[in-house]
Write a protein that holds these residues in place. Sequence first.
Motif, PDB file in Angstrom:
ATOM      1  N   ARG A 209       0.840  -1.189   0.000  1.00 52.28           N
ATOM      2  CA  ARG A 209       0.000   0.000   0.000  1.00 52.28           C
ATOM      3  C   ARG A 209       0.880   1.244   0.000  1.00 52.28           C
ATOM      4  O   ARG A 209       1.938   1.281   0.621  1.00 52.28           O
ATOM      5  CB  ARG A 209      -0.929   0.003   1.213  1.00 52.28           C
ATOM      6  CG  ARG A 209      -1.988  -1.078   1.143  1.00 52.28           C
ATOM      7  CD  ARG A 209      -2.983  -0.927   2.276  1.00 52.28           C
ATOM      8  NE  ARG A 209      -3.725   0.323   2.219  1.00 52.28           N
ATOM      9  CZ  ARG A 209      -4.783   0.517   1.447  1.00 52.28           C
ATOM     10  NH1 ARG A 209      -5.206  -0.438   0.639  1.00 52.28           N
ATOM     11  NH2 ARG A 209      -5.425   1.664   1.474  1.00 52.28           N
ATOM     12  N   ALA A 210       0.416   2.253  -0.705  1.00 58.11           N
ATOM     13  CA  ALA A 210       1.151   3.514  -0.781  1.00 58.11           C
ATOM     14  C   ALA A 210       0.168   4.660  -0.861  1.00 58.11           C
ATOM     15  O   ALA A 210      -0.912   4.529  -1.440  1.00 58.11           O
ATOM     16  CB  ALA A 210       2.072   3.518  -1.994  1.00 58.11           C
ATOM     17  N   SER A 211       0.531   5.775  -0.243  1.00 57.97           N
ATOM     18  CA  SER A 211      -0.303   6.977  -0.321  1.00 57.97           C
ATOM     19  C   SER A 211       0.521   8.185  -0.759  1.00 57.97           C
ATOM     20  O   SER A 211      -0.010   9.290  -0.834  1.00 57.97           O
ATOM     21  CB  SER A 211      -0.954   7.268   1.038  1.00 57.97           C
ATOM     22  OG  SER A 211       0.041   7.455   2.033  1.00 57.97           O
ATOM     23  N   ASP A 212       1.794   7.971  -1.022  1.00 60.51           N
ATOM     24  CA  ASP A 212       2.601   9.050  -1.558  1.00 60.51           C
ATOM     25  C   ASP A 212       3.846   8.477  -2.220  1.00 60.51           C
ATOM     26  O   ASP A 212       4.133   7.279  -2.109  1.00 60.51           O
ATOM     27  CB  ASP A 212       2.993  10.063  -0.476  1.00 60.51           C
ATOM     28  CG  ASP A 212       3.984   9.507   0.539  1.00 60.51           C
ATOM     29  OD1 ASP A 212       4.153   8.266   0.603  1.00 60.51           O
ATOM     30  OD2 ASP A 212       4.600  10.293   1.264  1.00 60.51           O
ATOM     31  N   ALA A 213       4.536   9.321  -2.943  1.00 62.15           N
ATOM     32  CA  ALA A 213       5.766   8.909  -3.626  1.00 62.15           C
ATOM     33  C   ALA A 213       6.706  10.092  -3.662  1.00 62.15           C
ATOM     34  O   ALA A 213       6.277  11.255  -3.731  1.00 62.15           O
ATOM     35  CB  ALA A 213       5.456   8.429  -5.047  1.00 62.15           C
ATOM     36  N   ARG A 214       8.001   9.805  -3.631  1.00 60.64           N
ATOM     37  CA  ARG A 214       9.032  10.833  -3.690  1.00 60.64           C
ATOM     38  C   ARG A 214      10.074  10.435  -4.719  1.00 60.64           C
ATOM     39  O   ARG A 214      10.384   9.258  -4.872  1.00 60.64           O
ATOM     40  CB  ARG A 214       9.697  11.041  -2.321  1.00 60.64           C
ATOM     41  CG  ARG A 214       8.776  11.580  -1.245  1.00 60.64           C
ATOM     42  CD  ARG A 214       9.476  11.611   0.108  1.00 60.64           C
ATOM     43  NE  ARG A 214       8.674  12.259   1.141  1.00 60.64           N
ATOM     44  CZ  ARG A 214       7.708  11.671   1.832  1.00 60.64           C
ATOM     45  NH1 ARG A 214       7.438  10.383   1.597  1.00 60.64           N
ATOM     46  NH2 ARG A 214       7.028  12.340   2.743  1.00 60.64           N
ATOM     47  N   GLY A 215      10.609  11.415  -5.408  1.00 65.96           N
ATOM     48  CA  GLY A 215      11.630  11.130  -6.407  1.00 65.96           C
ATOM     49  C   GLY A 215      12.437  12.363  -6.737  1.00 65.96           C
ATOM     50  O   GLY A 215      12.274  13.428  -6.132  1.00 65.96           O
ATOM     51  N   GLY A 216      13.316  12.213  -7.714  1.00 67.30           N
ATOM     52  CA  GLY A 216      14.165  13.328  -8.101  1.00 67.30           C
ATOM     53  C   GLY A 216      14.569  13.238  -9.557  1.00 67.30           C
ATOM     54  O   GLY A 216      14.340  12.224 -10.230  1.00 67.30           O
ATOM     55  N   TYR A 217      15.180  14.301 -10.057  1.00 70.07           N
ATOM     56  CA  TYR A 217      15.607  14.347 -11.454  1.00 70.07           C
ATOM     57  C   TYR A 217      16.803  15.283 -11.582  1.00 70.07           C
ATOM     58  O   TYR A 217      17.061  16.141 -10.718  1.00 70.07           O
ATOM     59  CB  TYR A 217      14.467  14.817 -12.366  1.00 70.07           C
ATOM     60  CG  TYR A 217      13.944  16.196 -12.039  1.00 70.07           C
ATOM     61  CD1 TYR A 217      14.521  17.337 -12.612  1.00 70.07           C
ATOM     62  CD2 TYR A 217      12.881  16.373 -11.151  1.00 70.07           C
ATOM     63  CE1 TYR A 217      14.042  18.606 -12.305  1.00 70.07           C
ATOM     64  CE2 TYR A 217      12.409  17.634 -10.851  1.00 70.07           C
ATOM     65  CZ  TYR A 217      12.985  18.747 -11.428  1.00 70.07           C
ATOM     66  OH  TYR A 217      12.520  19.999 -11.124  1.00 70.07           O
ATOM     67  N   LEU A 218      17.519  15.096 -12.683  1.00 74.42           N
ATOM     68  CA  LEU A 218      18.686  15.929 -12.983  1.00 74.42           C
ATOM     69  C   LEU A 218      18.733  16.165 -14.485  1.00 74.42           C
ATOM     70  O   LEU A 218      18.537  15.239 -15.279  1.00 74.42           O
ATOM     71  CB  LEU A 218      19.980  15.237 -12.528  1.00 74.42           C
ATOM     72  CG  LEU A 218      21.299  15.979 -12.824  1.00 74.42           C
ATOM     73  CD1 LEU A 218      21.399  17.232 -11.959  1.00 74.42           C
ATOM     74  CD2 LEU A 218      22.494  15.055 -12.575  1.00 74.42           C
ATOM     75  N   VAL A 219      18.978  17.404 -14.877  1.00 75.56           N
ATOM     76  CA  VAL A 219      19.140  17.784 -16.281  1.00 75.56           C
ATOM     77  C   VAL A 219      20.443  18.566 -16.416  1.00 75.56           C
ATOM     78  O   VAL A 219      20.671  19.515 -15.662  1.00 75.56           O
ATOM     79  CB  VAL A 219      17.957  18.644 -16.773  1.00 75.56           C
ATOM     80  CG1 VAL A 219      18.217  19.109 -18.201  1.00 75.56           C
ATOM     81  CG2 VAL A 219      16.652  17.880 -16.682  1.00 75.56           C
ATOM     82  N   VAL A 220      21.278  18.165 -17.354  1.00 70.91           N
ATOM     83  CA  VAL A 220      22.536  18.876 -17.635  1.00 70.91           C
ATOM     84  C   VAL A 220      22.552  19.217 -19.119  1.00 70.91           C
ATOM     85  O   VAL A 220      22.327  18.341 -19.965  1.00 70.91           O
ATOM     86  CB  VAL A 220      23.774  18.035 -17.270  1.00 70.91           C
ATOM     87  CG1 VAL A 220      25.058  18.826 -17.552  1.00 70.91           C
ATOM     88  CG2 VAL A 220      23.720  17.608 -15.807  1.00 70.91           C
ATOM     89  N   GLU A 221      22.829  20.494 -19.435  1.00 74.02           N
ATOM     90  CA  GLU A 221      22.852  20.949 -20.829  1.00 74.02           C
ATOM     91  C   GLU A 221      24.115  21.780 -21.058  1.00 74.02           C
ATOM     92  O   GLU A 221      24.569  22.493 -20.173  1.00 74.02           O
ATOM     93  CB  GLU A 221      21.621  21.797 -21.144  1.00 74.02           C
ATOM     94  CG  GLU A 221      20.304  21.132 -20.783  1.00 74.02           C
ATOM     95  CD  GLU A 221      19.111  22.034 -21.031  1.00 74.02           C
ATOM     96  OE1 GLU A 221      18.819  22.305 -22.206  1.00 74.02           O
ATOM     97  OE2 GLU A 221      18.479  22.465 -20.054  1.00 74.02           O
TER      98      GLU A 221
END
Length: 340
Positions: A209-221
Amino acid sequence: TEASATLTWDGSVVAAGDRAGTSAGRTLVDLGIEADLERAFGWRGGRAFVGVLGFRGADGAALADEHQSHSNIDAGAFETAIAWIEQSVARDRFRVRLGRMDANEEFGATESADLFLNASAGISPALCGLPTYPSPGDGVVLAAHLGAGFEASGGHFRPLGPGASEADGEVSIVEVRRTWRSRRSGVRGRVAGGLWHHAFPPLAIDGKRASDARGGYLVVERDWSEVATAMPAGRAFVQIGLAPEVASETPRHFAAGTVFDGLFRGRAGDATGLYVTHAEIRDEAGGVPSLRETVVELFHRFQITGWLAIQPDLQWIPRPAGDPAAGDRWLASVRVELSF
């Protein structure tokens, strides 16, 4: 006050592989008016925007049963509106934006990838719940220029619009980015990283069971010119997205691409791009990212006039959606874009 109007038509056909000959066409109309409230009404530091979007045609993702849509305008038929107001203070060092908006304009964007057709180039599919095309959301954004090219933004959104529902929950997100420009050559670089939290009604996946989620991202240009002076003008980028397996259809996403300007003599306004995107997909049966989809995209954009562009595009999708029983598919597309 500045008005804009863009009409985008995409036509796609499965050129080779399973479902060869299957085709789809679709059209997106994007109208907008942005007003400088200081010039119009004397409201110092104020800006406002009102826009409408409308889509008609086939959802081309069904052509290849892909996980990463080969056209970033694919959707069901819809009309929606965007409207926000923004206030800047302290000589534009701080700003706040409030209203209904496409959150991808502020968060998770890859500026160098805006010409690619594949939807993953615009925003990582691992970024869960962020209200973006075709479903904008109501929200608030706070941003601050920190000096030395650094800027930080935070936002809170509730998805609305076509396809949105109460089950989509709410999203909070923060992003820190730095943009720099070489004093010697004038070329540009940019790095942006963000963390997000998606709260939604409780759900069960594979007994968890889950009621939330957390994550991340990275962009390099980064512009090419300073890295390799013998190469034509252009830019390269890398995208990374991470999300929890229990609540995301795409727990991990990795991609890289490059765009060259005026690659061919006499065509200074044209652009040529190559993009490779890889998504790890959660297996609904097992709840783990046991499936993988890789897409390779190549395009050339002919800038015919200042208001007309024609862009042939080819995408290779081995095993669409990571299905081991699916054969390779080649999708050929043409985008026609009129901008005023």
